[in-house]
Design a protein around this motif. Structure first.
Motif, PDB file in Angstrom:
ATOM      1  N   UNK A  18    -109.624  67.722 -96.648  1.00 47.13           N
ATOM      2  CA  UNK A  18    -110.818  67.821 -96.087  1.00 47.13           C
ATOM      3  C   UNK A  18    -111.690  67.142 -96.907  1.00 47.13           C
ATOM      4  N   UNK A  19    -111.889  66.503 -98.123  1.00 49.49           N
ATOM      5  CA  UNK A  19    -112.796  65.959 -98.541  1.00 49.49           C
ATOM      6  C   UNK A  19    -112.512  64.382 -98.386  1.00 49.49           C
ATOM      7  N   UNK A  20    -111.440  63.941 -98.256  1.00 47.58           N
ATOM      8  CA  UNK A  20    -111.356  62.439 -97.993  1.00 47.58           C
ATOM      9  C   UNK A  20    -111.382  62.040 -96.312  1.00 47.58           C
ATOM     10  N   UNK A  21    -111.715  63.270 -95.709  1.00 46.01           N
ATOM     11  CA  UNK A  21    -111.870  62.753 -94.136  1.00 46.01           C
ATOM     12  C   UNK A  21    -113.209  62.717 -93.903  1.00 46.01           C
ATOM     13  N   UNK A  22    -113.748  61.614 -93.241  1.00 47.77           N
ATOM     14  CA  UNK A  22    -115.047  61.577 -92.748  1.00 47.77           C
ATOM     15  C   UNK A  22    -115.222  61.832 -91.280  1.00 47.77           C
ATOM     16  N   UNK A  23    -116.826  61.979 -90.993  1.00 43.37           N
ATOM     17  CA  UNK A  23    -116.887  61.979 -89.443  1.00 43.37           C
ATOM     18  C   UNK A  23    -116.317  60.915 -88.658  1.00 43.37           C
ATOM     19  N   UNK A  24    -116.403  59.650 -89.264  1.00 43.81           N
ATOM     20  CA  UNK A  24    -116.058  58.507 -88.673  1.00 43.81           C
ATOM     21  C   UNK A  24    -114.581  58.430 -88.401  1.00 43.81           C
ATOM     22  N   UNK A  25    -113.754  59.233 -89.586  1.00 44.22           N
ATOM     23  CA  UNK A  25    -112.396  59.338 -89.125  1.00 44.22           C
ATOM     24  C   UNK A  25    -112.040  59.941 -87.885  1.00 44.22           C
ATOM     25  N   UNK A  26    -112.941  61.236 -87.989  1.00 42.68           N
ATOM     26  CA  UNK A  26    -112.421  62.134 -86.948  1.00 42.68           C
ATOM     27  C   UNK A  26    -112.968  61.633 -85.474  1.00 42.68           C
ATOM     28  N   UNK A  27    -113.839  60.929 -85.224  1.00 41.40           N
ATOM     29  CA  UNK A  27    -114.260  60.337 -84.034  1.00 41.40           C
ATOM     30  C   UNK A  27    -113.273  59.150 -83.694  1.00 41.40           C
ATOM     31  N   UNK A  28    -112.915  58.470 -84.673  1.00 38.42           N
ATOM     32  CA  UNK A  28    -111.904  57.544 -84.074  1.00 38.42           C
ATOM     33  C   UNK A  28    -110.592  57.920 -83.870  1.00 38.42           C
ATOM     34  N   UNK A  29    -110.161  58.975 -84.591  1.00 30.52           N
ATOM     35  CA  UNK A  29    -108.901  59.772 -84.278  1.00 30.52           C
ATOM     36  C   UNK A  29    -109.034  60.429 -82.594  1.00 30.52           C
ATOM     37  N   UNK A  30    -110.291  60.950 -82.567  1.00 31.41           N
ATOM     38  CA  UNK A  30    -110.482  61.541 -81.080  1.00 31.41           C
ATOM     39  C   UNK A  30    -110.599  60.538 -80.089  1.00 31.41           C
ATOM     40  N   UNK A  31    -111.185  59.337 -80.312  1.00 34.29           N
ATOM     41  CA  UNK A  31    -111.253  58.308 -79.543  1.00 34.29           C
ATOM     42  C   UNK A  31    -112.616  58.368 -78.664  1.00 34.29           C
ATOM     43  N   UNK A  32    -113.851  58.978 -79.574  1.00 29.55           N
ATOM     44  CA  UNK A  32    -115.189  59.237 -79.061  1.00 29.55           C
ATOM     45  C   UNK A  32    -115.893  58.757 -80.073  1.00 29.55           C
ATOM     46  N   UNK A  33    -117.322  58.752 -79.945  1.00 29.48           N
ATOM     47  CA  UNK A  33    -118.418  58.224 -80.705  1.00 29.48           C
ATOM     48  C   UNK A  33    -118.962  59.098 -81.698  1.00 29.48           C
ATOM     49  N   UNK A  34    -119.830  58.737 -82.452  1.00 29.13           N
ATOM     50  CA  UNK A  34    -120.423  59.795 -83.531  1.00 29.13           C
ATOM     51  C   UNK A  34    -121.319  60.743 -82.900  1.00 29.13           C
ATOM     52  N   UNK A  35    -122.145  60.090 -81.698  1.00 25.73           N
ATOM     53  CA  UNK A  35    -122.979  60.810 -81.172  1.00 25.73           C
ATOM     54  C   UNK A  35    -122.449  62.118 -80.179  1.00 25.73           C
ATOM     55  N   UNK A  36    -121.074  61.728 -80.010  1.00 20.80           N
ATOM     56  CA  UNK A  36    -120.535  62.836 -79.208  1.00 20.80           C
ATOM     57  C   UNK A  36    -120.109  63.952 -80.454  1.00 20.80           C
ATOM     58  N   UNK A  37    -119.547  63.316 -81.362  1.00 21.58           N
ATOM     59  CA  UNK A  37    -119.300  64.583 -82.592  1.00 21.58           C
ATOM     60  C   UNK A  37    -120.461  65.307 -82.605  1.00 21.58           C
ATOM     61  N   UNK A  38    -121.650  64.766 -82.936  1.00 21.98           N
ATOM     62  CA  UNK A  38    -122.880  65.569 -83.627  1.00 21.98           C
ATOM     63  C   UNK A  38    -123.363  66.396 -82.378  1.00 21.98           C
ATOM     64  N   UNK A  39    -123.179  66.009 -80.904  1.00 25.26           N
ATOM     65  CA  UNK A  39    -123.340  66.838 -79.798  1.00 25.26           C
ATOM     66  C   UNK A  39    -122.777  68.228 -80.061  1.00 25.26           C
ATOM     67  N   UNK A  40    -121.870  68.346 -80.678  1.00 24.00           N
ATOM     68  CA  UNK A  40    -120.933  69.470 -80.726  1.00 24.00           C
ATOM     69  C   UNK A  40    -120.920  70.196 -81.889  1.00 24.00           C
ATOM     70  N   UNK A  41    -121.011  69.426 -83.087  1.00 24.67           N
ATOM     71  CA  UNK A  41    -121.011  69.854 -84.294  1.00 24.67           C
ATOM     72  C   UNK A  41    -122.118  69.431 -85.391  1.00 24.67           C
ATOM     73  N   UNK A  42    -122.900  70.438 -85.999  1.00 22.12           N
ATOM     74  CA  UNK A  42    -123.882  69.637 -86.678  1.00 22.12           C
ATOM     75  C   UNK A  42    -123.303  69.009 -88.127  1.00 22.12           C
ATOM     76  N   UNK A  43    -122.151  69.442 -88.558  1.00 25.24           N
ATOM     77  CA  UNK A  43    -121.683  68.925 -89.692  1.00 25.24           C
ATOM     78  C   UNK A  43    -119.954  69.056 -89.671  1.00 25.24           C
TER      79      UNK A  43
END
Length: 242
Positions: A18-43
């Motif tokens: 968990x600690x070594x995973x960043x939001x950038x890593x998540x959106x890259x794996x999901x194939x979306x942008x950071x804005x899409x992530x924060x639209x659904x999850x605050x953190x």
């Protein structure tokens, strides 16, 4: 999109931690942008609990429509909504449970989520019991009991790796809550009733009543305002008679 992001996040959590995973890593794996992530999850923490907001809304809606005749049963049934959410995806639920055991920050976050469920249940009960006297206390204690019972059964199932029927343990725990809290509240006995029970004979409106047995008990019952000399006189008379 919420499910896609949650799945991508958990894949990375299992691979890297968990600690070594960043939001950038998540959106890259999901194939979306950071804005899409924060639209659904605050953190990043919120992505571990993607279904709790929906579940909380469902619980609130359920309680708003439930019959008032059985408030304790209603909050027990509301807790089962949370159980069904976990049981709908056993693999994900077990992974989340193990992850929260490993990451202290997620454990703290989970406790805050549990507290919101408890407050929702307590709010419903306060509306039925009232906020005066013991009504608010009763609501808080019952809500805490329901949450504790539900979580006890749920964790037994999660620790087993999601094997078997999760409802069996939870139903057993919630039945214990109902056995305790659905009993009608018994009024506290009056002082006179307690004296009668102790002495095994009626207590008169005034005067002296003496018990029986090896250790005799003398009880003085006098009207308010009786002169002290009169009280002492009656006690002395009773002691002399005994």
């Amino acid at each position: 999109m919420r499910e896609v992001l949650a799945q991508a996040a958990f894949q990375l959590f299992l691979e890297r931690g968990f600690e070594r995973t960043t939001v950038d890593d998540i959106v890259a794996r999901a194939g979306v942008g950071r804005r899409s992530f924060f639209r659904y999850f605050p953190s990043k923490e919120d992505v571990v609990f993607p279904d709790h907001e929906r579940c909380l809304a469902e619980m609130t809606e359920f309680l708003a429509a439930v019959d008032d005749g059985d408030p304790v049963g209603a909050v027990c049934d509301a807790a089962r909504i949370v159980l069904r959410m976990y049981a709908a995806d056993p693999e994900f639920s077990v992974q989340r449970y193990r992850l929260t055991r490993e990451v202290p920050g997620l454990r703290t976050y989970e406790l805050s989520v549990v507290r919101r469920y408890e407050q929702t249940l307590a709010g419903h009960l306060r509306g039925r019991f009232g906020a005066d006297g013991d009504g608010e206390l009763r609501a808080e204690v019952i809500a805490a009991s329901v949450v504790a019972a539900h979580n006890n059964g749920l964790r037994l199932w999660l620790r087993s790796g999601g094997e078997g029927d999760p409802e069996a343990a939870v139903d057993h725990a919630l039945d214990l809550v109902r056995d305790v809290w659905e009993r009608p509240a018994s009024p506290s006995p009056s002082l006179e009733e307690q004296l009668e029970k102790h002495l095994e004979k009626p207590v008169p409106a005034g005067g002296i009543t003496a018990g029986s047995g090896d250790s005799e008990v003398i009880v003085m019952v006098a009207a308010k305002g009786t002169p002290m000399w009169r009280v002492v006189q009656q006690i002395e008379a009773a002691v002399g008679e005994s």
